[in-house]
Scaffold this motif. Structure first.
Motif, PDB file in Angstrom:
ATOM      1  N   ARG A  67       0.927  -1.072   0.091  1.00  0.00           N
ATOM      2  CA  ARG A  67       0.012   0.048  -0.171  1.00  0.00           C
ATOM      3  C   ARG A  67       0.886   1.352  -0.063  1.00  0.00           C
ATOM      4  O   ARG A  67       1.963   1.371   0.638  1.00  0.00           O
ATOM      5  N   GLY A  68       0.483   2.276  -0.828  1.00  0.00           N
ATOM      6  CA  GLY A  68       1.276   3.392  -0.707  1.00  0.00           C
ATOM      7  C   GLY A  68       0.512   4.594  -1.458  1.00  0.00           C
ATOM      8  O   GLY A  68      -0.535   4.442  -2.109  1.00  0.00           O
ATOM      9  N   ASP A  69       0.944   5.692  -1.067  1.00  0.00           N
ATOM     10  CA  ASP A  69       0.618   6.916  -1.926  1.00  0.00           C
ATOM     11  C   ASP A  69       0.960   6.944  -3.460  1.00  0.00           C
ATOM     12  O   ASP A  69       2.080   6.450  -3.616  1.00  0.00           O
ATOM     13  N   GLY A  70       0.055   7.502  -4.233  1.00  0.00           N
ATOM     14  CA  GLY A  70       0.311   7.546  -5.846  1.00  0.00           C
ATOM     15  C   GLY A  70       1.196   6.402  -6.287  1.00  0.00           C
ATOM     16  O   GLY A  70       0.944   5.134  -5.953  1.00  0.00           O
ATOM     17  N   VAL A  71       1.704   6.482  -7.399  1.00  0.00           N
ATOM     18  CA  VAL A  71       2.586   5.605  -8.195  1.00  0.00           C
ATOM     19  C   VAL A  71       3.705   6.192  -8.615  1.00  0.00           C
ATOM     20  O   VAL A  71       3.732   7.236  -8.977  1.00  0.00           O
ATOM     21  N   VAL A  72       4.969   5.539  -8.444  1.00  0.00           N
ATOM     22  CA  VAL A  72       6.116   6.020  -8.804  1.00  0.00           C
ATOM     23  C   VAL A  72       6.231   7.426  -8.506  1.00  0.00           C
ATOM     24  O   VAL A  72       6.917   8.316  -9.338  1.00  0.00           O
ATOM     25  N   GLY A  73       6.122   7.707  -7.218  1.00  0.00           N
ATOM     26  CA  GLY A  73       6.364   9.148  -6.607  1.00  0.00           C
ATOM     27  C   GLY A  73       5.277  10.003  -7.068  1.00  0.00           C
ATOM     28  O   GLY A  73       5.720  11.281  -6.756  1.00  0.00           O
ATOM     29  N   GLU A  74       4.476   9.894  -7.754  1.00  0.00           N
ATOM     30  CA  GLU A  74       3.345  10.846  -8.361  1.00  0.00           C
ATOM     31  C   GLU A  74       1.876  10.459  -7.895  1.00  0.00           C
ATOM     32  O   GLU A  74       1.457   9.313  -7.637  1.00  0.00           O
ATOM     33  N   GLN A  75       1.166  11.531  -7.998  1.00  0.00           N
ATOM     34  CA  GLN A  75      -0.322  11.303  -7.587  1.00  0.00           C
ATOM     35  C   GLN A  75      -0.957  12.109  -8.859  1.00  0.00           C
ATOM     36  O   GLN A  75      -1.414  13.248  -8.757  1.00  0.00           O
ATOM     37  N   PRO A  76      -0.925  11.358 -10.136  1.00  0.00           N
ATOM     38  CA  PRO A  76      -1.347  12.204 -11.175  1.00  0.00           C
ATOM     39  C   PRO A  76      -2.770  12.583 -11.435  1.00  0.00           C
ATOM     40  O   PRO A  76      -3.540  11.733 -10.822  1.00  0.00           O
ATOM     41  N   VAL A  77      -3.016  13.541 -12.064  1.00  0.00           N
ATOM     42  CA  VAL A  77      -4.262  13.842 -12.620  1.00  0.00           C
ATOM     43  C   VAL A  77      -4.407  13.599 -14.019  1.00  0.00           C
ATOM     44  O   VAL A  77      -3.678  13.790 -14.720  1.00  0.00           O
ATOM     45  N   ILE A  78      -5.648  12.882 -14.251  1.00  0.00           N
ATOM     46  CA  ILE A  78      -5.667  12.239 -15.674  1.00  0.00           C
ATOM     47  C   ILE A  78      -6.782  12.944 -16.091  1.00  0.00           C
ATOM     48  O   ILE A  78      -8.142  12.902 -15.456  1.00  0.00           O
ATOM     49  N   GLU A  79      -6.740  13.726 -17.055  1.00  0.00           N
ATOM     50  CA  GLU A  79      -7.773  14.671 -17.709  1.00  0.00           C
ATOM     51  C   GLU A  79      -8.770  13.801 -18.550  1.00  0.00           C
ATOM     52  O   GLU A  79      -8.379  12.687 -18.796  1.00  0.00           O
ATOM     53  N   PRO A  80      -9.780  14.210 -18.955  1.00  0.00           N
ATOM     54  CA  PRO A  80     -10.857  13.412 -19.534  1.00  0.00           C
ATOM     55  C   PRO A  80     -10.377  12.996 -20.931  1.00  0.00           C
ATOM     56  O   PRO A  80      -9.531  13.927 -21.498  1.00  0.00           O
ATOM     57  N   GLY A  81     -10.303  11.831 -21.214  1.00  0.00           N
ATOM     58  CA  GLY A  81      -9.991  11.617 -22.680  1.00  0.00           C
ATOM     59  C   GLY A  81      -8.493  11.428 -22.786  1.00  0.00           C
ATOM     60  O   GLY A  81      -7.947  11.101 -23.701  1.00  0.00           O
TER      61      GLY A  81
END
Length: 137
Positions: A67-81
């Motif tokens: 368990r952990g925060d984000g992935v590969v040191g990021e908490q990415p925002v993924i825009e629509p599409g």
């Protein structure tokens, strides 16, 4: 008018795996794999990945939870599409195993609200196999 709650089915997760012989030591019971994940947002609102939960099962049936925060040191925002792609890895003591889990995400509101105060939803990651090229023959 309030926008309808985000449908987690609008986020898909696709996985590709690769055995890494140059990082493995089979004689020592160390089999290393890379996995590349594409997370695609088919919804109409941006989403943010806050955390991950993995269950990694080796060929002996032993399970490791991560368990952990984000992935590969990021908490990415993924825009629509659009999609977010990352590569990570796992090492098993056996030549075959599998992983499954989920991402915890929120609808991204542009930073107006603390992400921890927003309603979160889970995006499941279906089980995928990690195996050496000859393990399943």
């Amino acid at each position: 008018m309030t926008e309808k709650a985000f449908d987690p089915d609008n986020v898909t997760v696709d996985v590709r795996t690769t055995y890494l012989p140059s990082h493995s030591s089979p004689e020592s019971g160390q089999f290393t794999f890379a996995y590349t994940i594409d997370i695609t947002n088919f919804g109409r609102q941006p989403v943010q990945l806050l955390s991950r939960h993995w269950q990694i099962t080796d060929g002996n049936g032993d399970v490791q939870e991560v368990r952990g925060d984000g992935v590969v040191g990021e908490q990415p925002v993924i825009e629509p599409g659009t999609h977010f792609r990352y590569t990570s890895g796992a090492t098993l003591p056996t030549p075959v195993g599998y992983m499954q889990g989920e991402y915890t995400m929120i609808v991204h509101d542009g930073g107006e609200m603390d992400p921890k105060e927003q309603p979160a939803f889970e995006v499941p990651i279906r089980a995928f196999t990690l195996h050496t090229p000859t393990a399943l023959n």
